[in-house]
Structure formats: structure tokens, C-alpha cells
Design a protein around this motif. Structure first.
Motif: not given
Length: 173
Positions: A31-53
Motif C-alpha cells: 500500500a506504499i509507493t516511495v516516490t522520492a528520497v532526499s540526500s543524506i544529511y548528518e547532524t549532531a544529536a538533539v536533546g541528549f547530546t552525548e551520543q553519535a551523530d
């Protein structure tokens, strides 16, 4: 068919593979058709910041599912990929969020659409804006919120350019 936009993020294990596996599972749903995917973006964690990007993408899809049914599919994908919810904003192998659903609003105990914090998060808006068509009823709010961010200051970095769904998850034929 209804149009929906999802945000997917991961910061544990093989991050790109986690994103690809989630997209493959969505594509496999009848029941799902994926029609677009964005580029991949890397970001620092939000909230609890002591973790991997995190690596983050956005998807545009068409579906015959209701918003609530789509949420259940997203939660099943998370479960199948091993998502464990230890604490809020903690590390996760995969996280799927429904951002927008067919220009509709929903406010139930389990689902709020548009996503209540999407307009506060550059790591959501940057990939989302990339895949939204210029003529889209849902675009105005995204553009307005996007313009308030200093993307460089927010730490959203292009990690890998993706042009098509097939490029991101090649068919296994």
C-alpha cells in the motif's frame, strides 16, 4: 492515493544501511509507493547530546493507508530493525516519523500531524524541503520555517547526495 512525508534518522551501527533497510521495507509494503528520497544529511544529536551523530533523510510517498495505518507500518519497520526505546532522544538504530499527511491534520493520543516539532528542526526541514515539489499545498509552512534557520549554525551537513529512490535502494533484480 494520499501523499505523505516521512523523516528517517539513525545513529547506531551501519547508519546508511539502516536508512536503506527502512526504505526497502516501506517499498515492499503493497500500500506504499516511495516516490522520492532526499540526500543524506548528518547532524549532531538533539536533546541528549552525548551520543553519535545522526544520518537523516526525508521520503515522499503515496499510500492508500490512513495516517494511523501508516504510523503502524512505520512502528513495525522500527521494531523489525531492532529499535529499542531506552529514553527520550536517546540513541536509536532507526526512527521513522510522519511529518505531513495529505495536507491533513491529526491530533490523537498516538499521532500528531503535522509533526509537532518538525518546524523547529533543521535536520528535518533541510531534507524535507529538498523533496517537496514547488507546487505543493504543504510547502509554504516548510519554506517559512526553513528560512528561519542558519543551516550551517544548526550543524546540518550534506553527507551524501541522492538523486533517485533507485539510486538509494537499487532493485535486487
Amino acid at each position: 492515493m494520499k501523499r505523505a512525508y516521512l523523516s528517517i534518522g539513525t545513529n547506531i551501527g551501519e547508519r546508511e544501511k539502516n536508512l536503506q533497510d527502512a526504505v526497502r521495507m516501506l517499498i515492499a509494503h503493497e500500500a506504499i509507493t516511495v516516490t522520492a528520497v532526499s540526500s543524506i544529511y548528518e547532524t549532531a544529536a538533539v536533546g541528549f547530546t552525548e551520543q553519535a551523530d545522526f544520518l537523516n533523510i526525508a521520503l515522499r510517498l503515496e499510500t492508500t493507508l490512513s495516517a494511523q495505518e501508516l504510523l503502524l507500518v512505520c512502528q513495525q519497520v522500527e521494531n523489525d530493525l531492532g529499535r529499542v526505546r531506552e529514553f527520550r532522544w536517546g540513541p536509536r538504530i532507526i526512527d521513522l516519523d510522519i511529518l505531513l499527511y495529505n495536507n491533513e491534520t491529526s491530533n490523537t493520543e498516538t499521532l500528531i500531524v503535522p509533526h509537532p516539532r518538525m518546524y523547529e528542526r533543521a535536520f528535518v526541514l533541510v531534507p524535507l524541503k529538498e523533496i517537496m515539489p514547488e507546487k505543493c499545498d504543504m510547502l509554504e509552512g516548510v519554506q517559512n520555517a526553513y528560512q528561519t534557520f542558519d543551516i550551517e549554525k544548526e550543524g546540518v551537513k550534506l553527507w551524501k547526495t541522492i538523486a533517485t529512490v533507485d539510486e538509494f535502494v537499487p532493485s535486487e533484480n
